[in-house]
Scaffold this motif. Structure first.
Motif, short mmCIF file in Angstrom:
data_model
loop_
_atom_site.label_atom_id
_atom_site.label_comp_id
_atom_site.label_asym_id
_atom_site.label_seq_id
_atom_site.Cartn_x
_atom_site.Cartn_y
_atom_site.Cartn_z
N PRO A 118 -17.22 11.29 8.00
CA PRO A 118 -18.39 10.96 7.41
C PRO A 118 -18.89 9.63 8.01
O PRO A 118 -18.44 8.95 8.92
CB PRO A 118 -17.93 10.55 5.90
CG PRO A 118 -16.54 10.30 6.02
CD PRO A 118 -15.97 11.03 7.24
N ASP A 119 -20.17 9.29 7.79
CA ASP A 119 -20.89 8.26 8.67
C ASP A 119 -20.23 6.85 8.25
O ASP A 119 -20.07 6.03 9.25
CB ASP A 119 -22.40 8.07 8.24
CG ASP A 119 -23.37 9.14 8.77
OD1 ASP A 119 -22.84 9.78 9.68
OD2 ASP A 119 -24.21 9.74 8.28
N LYS A 120 -19.60 6.60 7.34
CA LYS A 120 -19.01 5.54 6.60
C LYS A 120 -17.57 5.98 6.06
O LYS A 120 -17.56 6.28 4.80
CB LYS A 120 -19.77 4.70 5.81
CG LYS A 120 -19.21 3.41 5.46
CD LYS A 120 -20.32 2.49 5.10
CE LYS A 120 -19.85 1.03 4.70
NZ LYS A 120 -20.02 0.19 5.45
N PRO A 121 -16.68 6.37 6.85
CA PRO A 121 -15.34 6.81 6.36
C PRO A 121 -14.45 5.81 5.42
O PRO A 121 -14.82 4.64 5.83
CB PRO A 121 -14.51 7.19 7.67
CG PRO A 121 -15.20 6.38 8.72
CD PRO A 121 -16.72 6.15 8.21
N PRO A 122 -13.83 6.04 4.60
CA PRO A 122 -13.06 5.14 3.92
C PRO A 122 -12.04 4.32 4.73
O PRO A 122 -11.48 4.98 5.92
CB PRO A 122 -12.66 5.75 2.62
CG PRO A 122 -12.38 7.05 3.37
CD PRO A 122 -13.62 7.35 4.19
N ILE A 123 -11.81 2.92 4.63
CA ILE A 123 -10.84 2.37 5.64
C ILE A 123 -9.96 1.60 4.54
O ILE A 123 -10.46 1.04 3.73
CB ILE A 123 -11.72 1.39 6.53
CG1 ILE A 123 -12.73 1.69 7.36
CG2 ILE A 123 -10.80 0.44 7.33
CD1 ILE A 123 -13.39 0.78 8.12
N PHE A 124 -8.62 2.07 4.94
CA PHE A 124 -7.57 1.52 4.28
C PHE A 124 -6.90 0.43 4.76
O PHE A 124 -6.49 0.37 6.15
CB PHE A 124 -6.47 2.84 3.77
CG PHE A 124 -7.22 3.93 2.94
CD1 PHE A 124 -7.27 3.74 1.92
CD2 PHE A 124 -7.78 4.87 3.55
CE1 PHE A 124 -7.92 4.75 1.04
CE2 PHE A 124 -8.53 5.97 3.14
CZ PHE A 124 -8.40 5.89 1.41
N GLU A 129 -5.09 -0.04 -0.12
CA GLU A 129 -6.32 -0.44 -0.69
C GLU A 129 -7.43 -0.17 0.40
O GLU A 129 -7.41 -0.50 1.32
CB GLU A 129 -6.34 -1.87 -1.22
CG GLU A 129 -5.52 -2.17 -2.34
CD GLU A 129 -5.32 -3.63 -2.76
OE1 GLU A 129 -6.22 -4.40 -2.21
OE2 GLU A 129 -4.23 -4.11 -3.48
N ILE A 130 -8.70 0.38 -0.28
CA ILE A 130 -9.73 0.57 0.47
C ILE A 130 -10.31 -0.91 0.81
O ILE A 130 -10.50 -1.71 -0.04
CB ILE A 130 -10.87 1.45 -0.23
CG1 ILE A 130 -10.13 2.83 -0.36
CG2 ILE A 130 -12.07 1.23 0.29
CD1 ILE A 130 -11.09 3.72 -1.19
N VAL A 131 -10.81 -1.27 1.92
CA VAL A 131 -11.32 -2.53 2.48
C VAL A 131 -12.74 -2.22 3.28
O VAL A 131 -12.98 -1.04 3.55
CB VAL A 131 -10.46 -3.06 3.32
CG1 VAL A 131 -8.97 -3.66 2.60
CG2 VAL A 131 -10.29 -2.55 4.56
N GLU A 132 -13.63 -3.18 3.23
CA GLU A 132 -14.52 -3.20 3.84
C GLU A 132 -14.49 -3.92 5.39
O GLU A 132 -14.23 -5.08 5.21
CB GLU A 132 -15.85 -3.78 3.01
CG GLU A 132 -16.29 -3.02 2.09
CD GLU A 132 -16.84 -1.63 2.32
OE1 GLU A 132 -17.68 -1.95 3.37
OE2 GLU A 132 -16.82 -0.85 1.73
N LEU A 133 -14.49 -3.34 6.39
CA LEU A 133 -14.68 -4.02 7.71
C LEU A 133 -15.77 -3.74 8.22
O LEU A 133 -16.41 -2.64 8.37
CB LEU A 133 -13.39 -3.33 8.29
CG LEU A 133 -11.93 -3.51 7.95
CD1 LEU A 133 -10.88 -3.00 8.95
CD2 LEU A 133 -11.76 -5.28 7.84
N ASN A 134 -16.36 -4.81 8.90
CA ASN A 134 -17.59 -4.55 9.72
C ASN A 134 -17.30 -4.27 11.11
O ASN A 134 -17.79 -5.14 11.87
CB ASN A 134 -18.34 -5.77 9.54
CG ASN A 134 -18.66 -6.34 8.07
OD1 ASN A 134 -19.02 -5.39 7.23
ND2 ASN A 134 -18.59 -7.65 7.74
N ILE A 135 -16.67 -2.98 11.14
CA ILE A 135 -16.42 -2.57 12.44
C ILE A 135 -17.13 -1.32 12.79
O ILE A 135 -17.05 -0.79 13.98
CB ILE A 135 -15.05 -2.77 13.21
CG1 ILE A 135 -14.28 -1.67 12.04
CG2 ILE A 135 -14.25 -4.03 12.97
CD1 ILE A 135 -12.91 -1.50 12.43
N ILE A 136 -17.70 -0.85 11.80
CA ILE A 136 -18.25 0.65 11.98
C ILE A 136 -19.75 0.46 11.99
O ILE A 136 -20.18 -0.13 11.00
CB ILE A 136 -17.62 1.71 11.17
CG1 ILE A 136 -16.13 1.85 11.63
CG2 ILE A 136 -18.46 3.06 11.21
CD1 ILE A 136 -15.46 2.79 10.69
#
Length: 136
Positions: A118-124, A129-136
């Motif tokens: 997906p354009d914005k895959p879930p990052i664990f 835990e799902i996290v938000e990383l500003n690398i994608i």
């Protein structure tokens, strides 16, 4: 974890530089369980057998992530994998250890759906835990 050859070379160079510093420890606060295991290995004098802790530190420092293929969800094969730890006798497993794990079969066919993310895959994070990383 399967980094590409260029990234692996950079990791090896970084590792050699860090290893030269006797005060450096690859502890990662976000990877508490892995860090705990590493500290146990240190107490046992076996930390040199846990290269993954160094790689975890390296990837965190560079804000990198690893892609994980959830093949069973896309292939309808619950026993299929891109890679499998066969637990061969050696550093971590001795020849007398009973193999009580489910053997995974290596993937024998390919579908492009395996690499359609997906354009914005879930990052664990390391704890799941799902996290938000500003690398994608």
């Amino acid at each position: 974890m399967s980094p590409n050859p260029n990234e692996w070379r950079q990791f090896q160079d970084w590792f050699e530089r860090k290893l030269a510093d006797p005060k450096f420890r690859p502890y990662v606060k976000r990877a508490a369980l892995q860090t705990l295991w590493y500290k146990i290995f240190e107490k046992q004098g076996r930390q040199d057998t846990m290269w993954t802790m160094w790689y975890i530190y390296y990837t965190c420092e560079r804000k990198q992530i690893c892609g994980y293929a959830n093949l069973p969800a896309y292939s309808n094969q619950n026993d299929t994998s891109l890679a499998s730890n066969r637990r061969e006798p050696g550093l971590h497993y001795d020849k007398n250890m009973q193999r009580s794990y489910k053997e995974l079969k290596l993937l024998t066919s390919w579908s492009e759906t395996y690499v359609q993310f997906p354009d914005k895959p879930p990052i664990f994070d390391f704890n799941g835990e799902i996290v938000e990383l500003n690398i994608i």
